[in-house]
Enzyme design. Structure first.
Site, short mmCIF file in Angstrom:
data_model
loop_
_atom_site.label_atom_id
_atom_site.label_comp_id
_atom_site.label_asym_id
_atom_site.label_seq_id
_atom_site.Cartn_x
_atom_site.Cartn_y
_atom_site.Cartn_z
N HIS A 1 42.54 21.99 3.73
CA HIS A 1 41.89 22.43 4.97
C HIS A 1 40.94 21.35 5.50
O HIS A 1 40.47 20.47 4.77
CB HIS A 1 41.10 23.72 4.73
CG HIS A 1 40.00 23.55 3.72
ND1 HIS A 1 38.79 22.97 4.01
CD2 HIS A 1 39.93 23.90 2.42
CE1 HIS A 1 38.03 22.95 2.95
NE2 HIS A 1 38.70 23.51 1.95
N GLU B 1 41.32 28.97 -3.29
CA GLU B 1 40.54 28.00 -4.05
C GLU B 1 40.19 28.56 -5.42
O GLU B 1 40.24 29.77 -5.66
CB GLU B 1 39.27 27.65 -3.27
CG GLU B 1 38.35 26.63 -3.95
CD GLU B 1 39.00 25.28 -4.20
OE1 GLU B 1 39.95 25.23 -5.01
OE2 GLU B 1 38.53 24.28 -3.61
#
Length: 347
Positions: free
Chosen positions: A103, A207
């Protein structure tokens, strides 16, 4: 006669059930020598994937002589090579090109830079934000938005000039910064109608789960409202089922779920070209599972990995998850900014 026919039918059914009940597991091998990121001599800290054509090595392939058409681009030759590998592969083997994208910069990244790593890890990261910025399930900063748009322009060139094969399927972490990065990266590109940009949100591409609130995802209703064209994997829960306040997922557990999500993808998705938008820690975990060397990504960066996927008979290696580890915090943020101070001993 009738009884023997019935018996034969029962035996045939039993044999079919037994055949389908044979346990298998998936093994992953990185096909090296295709991308510079595979090479230990390539420095991840200074590598620019857009300036380096995704790291594609200019080389010949055994399949070059069977390419028919005008002079191919480097990507067309690679695509033909992958197609050739798959045509010649055993039934239990396949080759897939993964594009693993991190990202763009999120407000949590900016906050860590602002406060310093020690204060971030021991104090600020456990809060939802401060009086000016929210970093719980962090959104992209203006810098992060621009990073994703730059990658979009890079993909547009790859598709229109270099004739790269576009991803056939898209997956993303459920955290907002990845959902938005995927949208900004792939929207508006000249993709085929057969394989449009409609990503699937998969829980286990998230994550590494820490005590940081930036690792706590928003609820499903909020995600659907902001990304109405996205699909959710089967069983995706309304609320985050994994984040635990002041507890962190051990790295071994993250690798187990990374293997699980890869197995889930490759068990049901026959695409040759697959995009995954995830995080620095999760991509590091995926690379470990795939057997790729360590290669850290900056915000907004991506890495391609050519993978040989082999289905083997029998159960895979046994794995055991560990309990989440409790995390200590500081009553006040430490004043030291040295990044070597990563725990509450600095308070």
């Amino acid at each position: 006669m009738r009884c023997s026919t019935l018996l034969a039918s029962v035996l045939a059914t039993a044999a079919t059930v037994q055949a389908y009940s044979v346990k298998t597991h998936i093994n992953y091998t990185v096909v090296t020598g295709v991308f510079k990121q595979d090479d230990a001599a390539t420095d991840a800290s200074s590598f620019n994937f857009t300036a380096e054509n995704f790291g594609l090595i200019e080389r010949g392939y055994p399949s070059d002589k069977t390419y028919h058409g005008r002079k191919p681009t480097s990507w067309q030759r690679l695509n033909h090579y992958i197609d050739t590998l798959n045509r010649k592969a055993k039934k239990t083997e396949r080759y897939t090109l993964l594009f693993l994208g991190r990202h763009g910069e999120g407000y949590h990244n900016a906050a860590e830079s602002y406060f310093g790593t020690p204060a971030w890890n021991c104090y600020w990261s456990e809060k939802d934000g401060n009086t000016t910025v929210t970093w719980a399930d962090a959104h992209l900063t203006p810098t992060g938005i621009q990073q994703a748009r730059d990658v979009n322009a890079f993909w547009k060139k790859l598709l229109t000039v270099d004739k790269i094969a576009a991803p056939q399927t898209y997956y993303t972490s459920p955290l907002y910064r990845c959902l938005d990065t995927a949208r900004l990266t792939f929207s508006g590109l000249p993709l085929s109608k057969k394989n449009p940009f409609i990503p699937t949100v998969k829980e286990n591409f998230r994550e590494g789960i820490s005590a940081h609130t930036c690792d706590r995802r928003s609820n499903k209703t909020y995600i659907r409202r902001n990304f109405p064209t996205y699909r959710f994997e089967k069983g995706f829960a309304e609320f985050d089922p994994y984040w635990q306040e002041l507890h962190a997922e051990p790295q071994a557990d993250q690798d187990i779920r990374s293997k699980k999500v890869l197995d889930d993808v490759f068990g049901g998705d026959q695409s040759t070209y697959i995009s995954v938008t995830a995080h620095s820690g999760e991509i590091a975990s995926l690379l470990r599972v795939l057997g790729h060397r360590v290669f850290s990504l900056k915000t907004g960066a991506a890495i391609p990995v050519l993978v040989k996927v082999t289905t083997l008979k029998g159960s895979g290696p046994a794995t055991t998850t560990l309990p989440y580890a409790p995390q200590k915090t500081c009553a006040v943020p430490p004043t030291i900014r040295d990044s070597s101070c990563n725990d509450c001993s600095c308070c």
